[in-house]
Design a protein around this motif. Structure first.
Motif, PDB file in Angstrom:
ATOM      1  N   LEU A 177       1.023  -1.220  -0.152  1.00 58.30           N
ATOM      2  CA  LEU A 177      -0.083  -0.263   0.214  1.00 58.30           C
ATOM      3  C   LEU A 177       0.758   1.159   0.041  1.00 58.30           C
ATOM      4  CD1 LEU A 177      -2.693   1.033   0.401  1.00 58.30           C
ATOM      5  CD2 LEU A 177      -2.910   0.960   2.552  1.00 58.30           C
ATOM      6  N   GLY A 178       2.235   1.570   0.615  1.00 57.01           N
ATOM      7  CA  GLY A 178       2.478   2.429   0.861  1.00 57.01           C
ATOM      8  C   GLY A 178       3.516   2.684  -0.906  1.00 57.01           C
ATOM      9  N   LEU A 179       3.541   1.192  -1.110  1.00 59.61           N
ATOM     10  CA  LEU A 179       4.822   1.289  -2.513  1.00 59.61           C
ATOM     11  C   LEU A 179       3.604   2.003  -3.410  1.00 59.61           C
ATOM     12  CD1 LEU A 179       7.060   0.898  -4.140  1.00 59.61           C
ATOM     13  CD2 LEU A 179       5.615  -1.266  -4.410  1.00 59.61           C
ATOM     14  N   SER A 180       2.481   1.676  -3.216  1.00 62.52           N
ATOM     15  CA  SER A 180       1.209   2.284  -4.694  1.00 62.52           C
ATOM     16  C   SER A 180       1.336   3.423  -4.277  1.00 62.52           C
ATOM     17  CB  SER A 180       0.103   1.809  -4.519  1.00 62.52           C
ATOM     18  OG  SER A 180      -0.129   1.817  -3.263  1.00 62.52           O
ATOM     19  N   SER A 197      -8.634   6.000  -6.512  1.00 63.82           N
ATOM     20  CA  SER A 197      -8.976   5.626  -8.162  1.00 63.82           C
ATOM     21  C   SER A 197      -7.648   4.610  -8.917  1.00 63.82           C
ATOM     22  CB  SER A 197      -9.610   6.786  -9.305  1.00 63.82           C
ATOM     23  OG  SER A 197      -9.728   6.071  -9.938  1.00 63.82           O
ATOM     24  N   TYR A 198      -7.095   5.196  -8.533  1.00 60.08           N
ATOM     25  CA  TYR A 198      -5.896   4.276  -8.561  1.00 60.08           C
ATOM     26  C   TYR A 198      -5.395   3.205  -8.373  1.00 60.08           C
ATOM     27  CZ  TYR A 198      -1.017   3.154  -9.157  1.00 60.08           C
ATOM     28  OH  TYR A 198       0.949   3.126  -9.536  1.00 60.08           O
ATOM     29  N   LEU A 199      -5.927   3.095  -6.614  1.00 59.35           N
ATOM     30  CA  LEU A 199      -5.969   1.385  -5.761  1.00 59.35           C
ATOM     31  C   LEU A 199      -6.846   0.757  -6.958  1.00 59.35           C
ATOM     32  CD1 LEU A 199      -5.342   1.925  -2.418  1.00 59.35           C
ATOM     33  CD2 LEU A 199      -3.641   1.166  -3.804  1.00 59.35           C
ATOM     34  N   GLY A 200      -8.272   1.049  -7.290  1.00 61.67           N
ATOM     35  CA  GLY A 200      -9.396   0.298  -8.015  1.00 61.67           C
ATOM     36  C   GLY A 200      -8.407   0.168  -9.395  1.00 61.67           C
ATOM     37  N   ASP A 201      -7.285   0.980  -9.833  1.00 61.50           N
ATOM     38  CA  ASP A 201      -7.580   0.421 -11.264  1.00 61.50           C
ATOM     39  C   ASP A 201      -6.161  -0.720 -10.783  1.00 61.50           C
ATOM     40  OD1 ASP A 201      -8.882   1.979 -12.657  1.00 61.50           O
ATOM     41  OD2 ASP A 201      -7.020   3.802 -12.645  1.00 61.50           O
ATOM     42  N   LEU A 202      -5.281  -0.473 -10.319  1.00 61.40           N
ATOM     43  CA  LEU A 202      -4.103  -1.220  -9.793  1.00 61.40           C
ATOM     44  C   LEU A 202      -4.892  -2.902  -9.250  1.00 61.40           C
ATOM     45  CD1 LEU A 202      -1.470   0.143  -7.810  1.00 61.40           C
ATOM     46  CD2 LEU A 202      -1.824  -0.376  -9.824  1.00 61.40           C
ATOM     47  N   SER A 207      -0.252  -2.696 -19.434  1.00 60.94           N
ATOM     48  CA  SER A 207       0.230  -3.985 -18.747  1.00 60.94           C
ATOM     49  C   SER A 207       0.276  -5.440 -19.898  1.00 60.94           C
ATOM     50  CB  SER A 207      -1.638  -4.348 -17.815  1.00 60.94           C
ATOM     51  OG  SER A 207      -2.394  -4.468 -18.935  1.00 60.94           O
ATOM     52  N   VAL A 208      -0.143  -4.588 -21.147  1.00 58.11           N
ATOM     53  CA  VAL A 208       0.137  -5.383 -22.249  1.00 58.11           C
ATOM     54  C   VAL A 208       1.522  -5.290 -22.222  1.00 58.11           C
ATOM     55  CG1 VAL A 208      -0.801  -5.510 -24.762  1.00 58.11           C
ATOM     56  CG2 VAL A 208      -2.439  -5.349 -23.233  1.00 58.11           C
TER      57      VAL A 208
END
Length: 316
Positions: free
Chosen positions: A17-20, A67-72, A88-89
């Motif tokens: 979580l801290g890294l994200s 929103s970024y966490l949700g994308d991850l 990701s591709v």
């Protein structure tokens, strides 16, 4: 063991979580706005404003981070606007080749380093021990790119045994399908790992050789081979497990150098090309993967050490 694993999982999730959060903030610190960082300095203010609005960068930072966490969680690492492709591709297309190269180099280096380190410990201060230690120190101080260039000069130019360029095949199994073309990259990774692992294994084995259980085993008249393989090997390898876990993300960085020197299409070469293109979404995703591998490597190493030595579990 279950409670220990759950505690380690909780700690790992907090670290991730801290890294994200760090990776998320990096995009905002690169430039005055994410839109400017992605589109480049030549983009007009109107284009930057439209980009920020389209991707939600004009919203509060906390909302953006959620929103970024949700994308991850969904596996969405953003989009490379330089290559017009999902990050990701791009990572998935190159991850298999890098992972196979790293895994093969790691396994081969362990096969060489473990018996070498134990042999040095058993024959401490012998000519073999001193020679191996001296060579290890020299190679450890030599940058991996220089080792790669020396291998090319010797084994590709002076004695044309292997090609200077790695295979350009898209298959992750290219190490097995075209071993000759992959020999020099694999040797480079193996050499850089062996010099670290062997000396670490030597120090660990030396410490274990002075323990009472080794003296008792020898006093019982057990053959030296049995003392080394049945009693010494397991305990001497426990510290090496932790080192291997730490080494996993370092392999990712090592691949960057090896893949760039030998032009091997993997994650390292993708990162280098993205650096030249200033493709920030790819660079940040690569950084995130490196951090995830660090956490995963330490987590796996902790579990393996706890399994090998139950005292570790009881202490924590």
């Amino acid at each position: 063991m279950t409670m220990y694993a759950l505690r380690r999982i909780a700690v790992s999730l907090l670290v991730l979580l801290g890294l994200s959060l760090v990776v998320f903030l990096m995009l905002h610190f690169i430039s005055d706005s994410p839109g400017r960082a992605v589109l480049g300095p030549q983009a007009s203010p109107q284009a930057v404003a439209a980009f920020n609005e389209e991707h939600g960068y004009d919203r509060p930072v906390l909302v953006q981070y959620v929103s970024y966490l949700g994308d991850l969680v969904r596996g969405d690492l953003g989009r490379s606007y330089k290559l017009n492709e999902q990050v990701s591709v791009l990572l998935w297309q190159n991850a298999g080749r890098s992972a196979m190269l790293s895994f093969a180099g790691l396994i081969l280096s362990l096969i060489i380093a473990i018996p070498l380190g134990i042999a040095q410990a058993v024959r401490k201060n012998s000519f073999m021990d001193r020679a191996a230690t001296a060579v290890s120190y020299v190679l450890y101080a030599t940058p991996s790119f220089l080792i790669a260039l020396l291998l090319i000069a010797i084994l590709s130019q002076a004695i044309p045994i292997f090609p200077a360029e790695a295979s350009q095949s898209s298959s992750p199994w290219v190490i097995f399908t075209d071993p000759r073309a992959m020999a020099l990259p694999l040797i480079t990774l193996t050499v850089t790992n062996v010099v670290v692992f062997s000396q670490y294994q030597r120090s660990s084995a030396l410490e274990q050789l002075g323990q009472d259980y080794i003296k008792v085993a020898r006093a019982k008249g057990l053959p030296e081979r049995m003392v080394l393989t049945k009693h010494l090997l397991r305990n001497a390898c426990i510290p090496l497990i932790t080192l291997v876990g730490i080494q996993i993300p370092i392999l990712l960085a090592g691949n960057l150098i090896v893949e760039s020197v030998f032009n091997y299409p993997g994650l390292g070469l993708l990162f280098l090309n993205s650096l030249h293109r200033e493709d920030y979404p790819v660079l940040l995703a690569y950084t995130l993967i490196g951090g995830v591998l660090t956490v995963a490597g330490n987590f796996i190493a902790d579990l393996m050490v706890a399994r090998a030595d139950r005292r570790i579990e009881l202490k924590k």
